[in-house]
Design an enzyme around this catalytic site. Structure first.
Site, PDB file in Angstrom:
ATOM      1  N   HIS A  69       2.324   6.405  -0.969  1.00  0.00           N
ATOM      2  CA  HIS A  69       1.658   5.404  -0.251  1.00  0.00           C
ATOM      3  C   HIS A  69       2.443   4.449   0.691  1.00  0.00           C
ATOM      4  CE1 HIS A  69      -2.040   5.136  -3.185  1.00  0.00           C
ATOM      5  NE2 HIS A  69      -1.500   6.491  -3.329  1.00  0.00           N
ATOM      6  N   GLU A  71       2.659   1.357   1.283  1.00  0.00           N
ATOM      7  CA  GLU A  71       3.012   0.184   0.820  1.00  0.00           C
ATOM      8  C   GLU A  71       4.436   0.521  -0.248  1.00  0.00           C
ATOM      9  OE1 GLU A  71      -1.367  -0.758   0.806  1.00  0.00           O
ATOM     10  OE2 GLU A  71      -0.101   0.945   0.340  1.00  0.00           O
ATOM     11  N   CYS A  99      -3.818  -0.551  -3.205  1.00  0.00           N
ATOM     12  CA  CYS A  99      -4.577   0.054  -4.282  1.00  0.00           C
ATOM     13  C   CYS A  99      -3.941  -0.600  -5.529  1.00  0.00           C
ATOM     14  CB  CYS A  99      -4.387   1.252  -4.462  1.00  0.00           C
ATOM     15  SG  CYS A  99      -2.659   1.958  -4.636  1.00  0.00           S
ATOM     16  N   CYS A 102      -0.183   0.260  -5.891  1.00  0.00           N
ATOM     17  CA  CYS A 102       0.699  -0.475  -4.668  1.00  0.00           C
ATOM     18  C   CYS A 102       0.808  -2.011  -5.125  1.00  0.00           C
ATOM     19  CB  CYS A 102       0.219  -0.066  -3.424  1.00  0.00           C
ATOM     20  SG  CYS A 102       0.464   1.400  -2.789  1.00  0.00           S
TER      21      CYS A 102
END
Length: 173
Positions: A69, A71, A99, A102
């Site tokens: 992801h 992040e 999320c 993250c």
């Protein structure tokens, strides 16, 4: 006799021009990802003294790594750039509310503050398989000290979902 009650006040954060500039860097990285066939998520990490340590985007499809992801990638790059896993004092700017995975990585890296644009529900509306656990709930349940401020350039961040869908390469996960 006076009763003591709780009053809940929803205060909308006020973002500085610097916050908006850093968020625009994250938005630019998300657009790079979209142009490369990736999903519309970007992030930027800034040190306490205002130095950009890293900006990156989501590469889940490119790497076939579901943990890649925006992040998490940005945290990885920042840790390498700064030579540490302790990002105390740093701020992460994310185009979408992180999320749970993250958020946990942000907590473990000791990042001081999260500034995000679009919400988890915006990502879910775009078709992503999101766990709808907001960052403030994760913070409370896990007793995390991270500060969370949402809504920075939210319209521009939500626009990333439309750009991604219009690019003709939209793949969800």
């Amino acid at each position: 006799m006076f009763g003591v009650g709780t009053i809940l006040v929803n205060i909308t954060p006020v973002f500085t021009p610097a916050d908006e500039n850093y968020m625009r860097l994250a938005i630019a990285r998300a657009r790079e990802g979209i142009a490369g066939g990736q999903t519309p998520f970007g992030a930027c990490i800034v040190t306490a003294d205002g130095v950009v340590a890293a900006c990156d985007h989501n590469v889940v499809w490119k790497t076939t790594d579901i943990t890649a992801h925006g992040e998490v990638n940005t945290i990885r790059v920042a840790c390498r750039a700064l030579g540490t896993i302790d990002l105390s004092g740093c701020v992460i700017y994310s185009t979408t509310e992180p999320c749970p995975m993250c958020f946990s990585a942000i907590h473990w890296a000791r990042i001081r503050r999260i500034v995000f644009g679009a919400s988890i529900s915006d990502a879910q509306a775009a078709g992503f398989n999101e766990l709808t656990i907001a960052n403030d709930i994760m913070k409370s349940a896990g007793h995390s000290p991270v500060l969370i401020e949402g809504g920075c350039l939210s319209a521009e961040c939500r626009e990333l979902f439309r750009e991604w869908q219009g690019a003709g390469q939209a793949r969800r996960y």
